[in-house]
Design an enzyme around this catalytic site. Structure first.
Site, PDB file in Angstrom:
ATOM      1  N   HIS A  84      27.480   8.965   0.710  1.00 32.82           N
ATOM      2  CA  HIS A  84      26.891  10.345   0.524  1.00 32.82           C
ATOM      3  C   HIS A  84      27.768  11.688   0.999  1.00 32.82           C
ATOM      4  O   HIS A  84      28.839  11.161   1.529  1.00 32.82           O
ATOM      5  CB  HIS A  84      25.575  10.686   1.416  1.00 32.82           C
ATOM      6  CG  HIS A  84      24.429   9.656   0.943  1.00 32.82           C
ATOM      7  ND1 HIS A  84      23.246  10.344   0.224  1.00 32.82           N
ATOM      8  CD2 HIS A  84      24.001   8.445   0.476  1.00 32.82           C
ATOM      9  CE1 HIS A  84      22.570   9.448  -0.290  1.00 32.82           C
ATOM     10  NE2 HIS A  84      22.925   8.156   0.073  1.00 32.82           N
ATOM     11  N   GLU A 143      28.265   9.642   5.537  1.00 27.68           N
ATOM     12  CA  GLU A 143      28.251  11.125   5.160  1.00 27.68           C
ATOM     13  C   GLU A 143      29.691  11.286   5.029  1.00 27.68           C
ATOM     14  O   GLU A 143      30.456  11.408   6.084  1.00 27.68           O
ATOM     15  CB  GLU A 143      27.355  11.913   5.952  1.00 27.68           C
ATOM     16  CG  GLU A 143      26.075  11.668   5.903  1.00 27.68           C
ATOM     17  CD  GLU A 143      25.494  12.214   4.648  1.00 27.68           C
ATOM     18  OE1 GLU A 143      25.889  12.859   3.907  1.00 27.68           O
ATOM     19  OE2 GLU A 143      24.261  11.509   4.578  1.00 27.68           O
ATOM     20  N   HIS A 169      23.124  10.319  -4.764  1.00 26.88           N
ATOM     21  CA  HIS A 169      22.801  11.773  -5.077  1.00 26.88           C
ATOM     22  C   HIS A 169      23.764  12.349  -5.986  1.00 26.88           C
ATOM     23  O   HIS A 169      25.077  12.366  -5.535  1.00 26.88           O
ATOM     24  CB  HIS A 169      22.736  12.686  -3.899  1.00 26.88           C
ATOM     25  CG  HIS A 169      21.651  12.171  -2.829  1.00 26.88           C
ATOM     26  ND1 HIS A 169      21.463  12.066  -1.273  1.00 26.88           N
ATOM     27  CD2 HIS A 169      20.190  11.912  -3.465  1.00 26.88           C
ATOM     28  CE1 HIS A 169      20.509  12.070  -1.012  1.00 26.88           C
ATOM     29  NE2 HIS A 169      19.392  11.540  -1.980  1.00 26.88           N
ATOM     30  N   GLU A 192      26.471  14.598  -4.885  1.00 25.14           N
ATOM     31  CA  GLU A 192      27.245  14.100  -3.712  1.00 25.14           C
ATOM     32  C   GLU A 192      28.588  13.188  -4.034  1.00 25.14           C
ATOM     33  O   GLU A 192      28.294  11.989  -4.299  1.00 25.14           O
ATOM     34  CB  GLU A 192      26.586  13.682  -2.763  1.00 25.14           C
ATOM     35  CG  GLU A 192      25.656  14.450  -2.214  1.00 25.14           C
ATOM     36  CD  GLU A 192      24.635  14.035  -1.162  1.00 25.14           C
ATOM     37  OE1 GLU A 192      24.732  12.827  -0.793  1.00 25.14           O
ATOM     38  OE2 GLU A 192      23.691  14.785  -1.040  1.00 25.14           O
TER      39      GLU A 192
HETATM   40 ZN   LIG Z   1      22.963  12.092   0.045  1.00 26.91          ZN
END
Ligand SMILES: [Zn+2]
Ligand SMILES: *[C@@H]1O[C@H](CO)[C@@H](O)[C@H](O)[C@H]1NC(C)=O
Ligand SMILES: *[C@@H]1O[C@H](CO)[C@@H](O)[C@H](O)[C@H]1NC(C)=O
Ligand SMILES: *[C@@H]1O[C@H](CO)[C@@H](O)[C@H](O)[C@H]1NC(C)=O
Length: 483
Positions: A228, A322, A98, A101
């Site tokens: 991410h 994350e 992404h 990110e």
């Molecule tokens: Zn992401």
């Protein structure tokens, strides 16, 4: 070293870099963002500093560029970086899928530089890791999205730059192999390498997705993580719920091993597994109470993600990390992110060495590619319904948590199956337990095989690769004809 420092300073003062939006901290290459050119320069500099243990490549194939014509650049770090060594596991980190990110992208630059420096300065633990593992690092899977995100003025948006330049969310763009896997569970049919089963109704694959699919198929990756931002948790398969519900714990055959992998990251992270404030976008503030990990679909179901695709199309186990609430934090915060993640990033790479590995050969010592390795858990008597296959040199890796297992290698119809009972202990920072197999020729074929001298045996490695290539060629021909 002095010259390098000079370069670093020059780069930090280069007015080009100030358009990134956050001021660089003087003299520090850690506390600033790297746009596409800076990122390539950075990787080149690491390679020049450590030419013997690094190798640069861009993803190739059809296509070989992003929508806006950028390359997906990778650095390999290993003792023999240019080639696969028999028995050595292949690992990958992918950042910035992404585009908005961005922490993972910078962490991966820090990581490659760190591995290079520590290797050179004689850090034995790092040398051992690098010598035993072939590490591929792709700091950005979505360089087009990054440029869009970083050109935003003021507060970084929650969405702008997330997708690729066509507006495709790359983590919702892989063939949906989960649906196939779930329907196969009911009929007890194939549970691995399902790409060939994928219904090719997908004329929406982005170029970035196509390149990464080919990469996953081509290299015998064992373990991977996809970096991410937006929350703080280690997320493991399955990401897509079995029932179609928006939130439902969806167990994979390797649930125990995936949990262990996610925990290995969370526990070494400075705060992931410890009490911390939850991010504003999640209603679930209890990740840390579960050790900083979550099943993907229990959090929220994701269809066509890259994580499940790795597991169901190849031998590669992937989790999704994350790295924090902020997707695009101020550059000055980056050194703290590095401190918080460094040990976790290192520990996770060591996880490519859990479980067992070995070689599958015939009694002439010739490698058997594409043999199937099945594992039964002797502690609970259950079969793990996810087989691993051997790579081109007959080598295989089977990630497992500690325990007692019956391992069966098969290459039917030419060979008979062989089983062994093994105890896995997973001592810290050491290679996987070696469990190799010599498969006997199947009884009915034995005389035939020996008379004919097995002329077809040695090209079998290549045959395996050819098969995959043909498969992909067909896959993409179909895609094109649908476009
Ligand atoms: Zn992401
Ligand atoms: C990868 O692509 C970049 C950008 O086009 C190029 O500068 C670089 O030389 C390429 N690297 C390799 C190893 O081909
Ligand atoms: C790693 O490999 C290099 C090159 O073969 C060797 O010089 C070095 O001693 C090894 N280090 C460790 C800790 O195994
Ligand atoms: C094997 O079974 C035991 C007992 O149920 C369980 O704790 C362990 O996680 C299982 N191992 C794997 C690899 O599934």
């Amino acid at each position: 070293m002095t010259r390098l420092w000079f370069l670093v300073l020059l780069l930090a003062w280069d007015p080009r870099n100030s358009c990134v939006g956050y001021p660089a901290q003087e003299g520090s290459d850690l506390a600033r963002y790297h746009n596409y050119e800076d990122m390539l320069d950075f990787m080149q500099r690491v390679h020049q500093k450590c030419p013997d243990i690094t190798y640069l490549y861009n993803l190739t194939g059809h296509p070989d560029k992003t929508v806006e014509g950028r390359n997906l650049a990778v650095i390999v770090i290993s003792d023999d970086p240019q080639r696969h060594e028999v028995g050595e596991p292949e690992f990958k980190y992918v950042g910035n899928m992404h585009g908005n990110e961005v922490v993972g992208r910078e962490l991966l630059l820090d990581l490659m530089d760190y591995l290079c420096d520590e290797y050179r300065s004689g850090n034995l633990n790092i040398q051992k890791l690098v010598n035993l593992t072939r590490i591929h690092i792709m700091p950005s899977m979505n360089p087009d999205g990054w440029e869009l995100a970083s050109n935003q003025v003021g507060k970084k948006d929650w969405l702008i730059g997330r997708a690729n330049a066509q507006g495709i969310d790359l983590n919702r763009n892989f063939p949906d192999l989960n649906r196939i896997a779930y329907s196969h569970e009911e009929t007890d049919s194939e549970n691995n390498h399902l790409l060939k089963e994928a219904v090719v109704n997908n004329n929406e694959l982005a170029p970035e997705t196509k390149m990464v699919i080919q990469w996953i198929i081509k290299i015998p990756f064992v373990l991977s993580a996809n970096l991410h931002g937006g929350d703080l948790v280690a997320n493991y398969p399955y990401d897509e719920s079995r029932s179609g519900k928006a939130q439902e714990y969806t167990i994979s055959p390797d649930d125990a091993t995936f949990k262990f992998l996610a925990e290995s990251y969370a526990e070494k992270h400075a705060t992931m597994a410890k009490p911390h404030e939850s991010c504003e976008m999640t209603d679930d503030d209890s990740f840390y109470k579960r050790g900083g990990i979550t099943n993907g679909a229990e959090w929220y179901s994701v269809q066509k993600g890259m994580q499940d695709f790795n597991y169901l199309s190849s031998n590669c186990f992937e989790i999704t990390l994350e790295l924090g609430c902020s997707k695009f934090p101020p550059a000055a915060d980056l050194p703290q992110y590095w401190k918080d993640n460094r040990d976790a990033l290192l520990q996770y790479m060591w996880m490519s060495h859990i479980g067992i590995k070995g070689r599958i050969t015939n009694k002439n010592g010739e490698p058997i590619a594409n043999a199937i390795i099945h594992v039964k858990n002797l502690t609970n008597g259950q079969d793990i319904e996810h087989e691993i296959t051997s790579a081109h040199d007959g080598d295989y890796w089977r990630l497992l948590v500690a325990g007692r297992y019956e391992v069966t290698a098969c290459a039917l119809p030419r060979y008979d199956c062989v089983s062994q009972v093994v105890t896995v202990e997973n001592p810290e920072h050491s290679e996987a337990k070696e469990v190799s197999f010599t498969l006997p020729f199947a009884k009915k074929e034995e005389s035939l095989d020996e008379d004919e001298g097995y002329e077809s045996m040695s090209p079998e490695d290549r045959q395996d690769l050819d098969e995959v290539r043909q498969l992909l060629a067909k896959y993409y021909r179909n895609l094109e004809s649908e476009n």
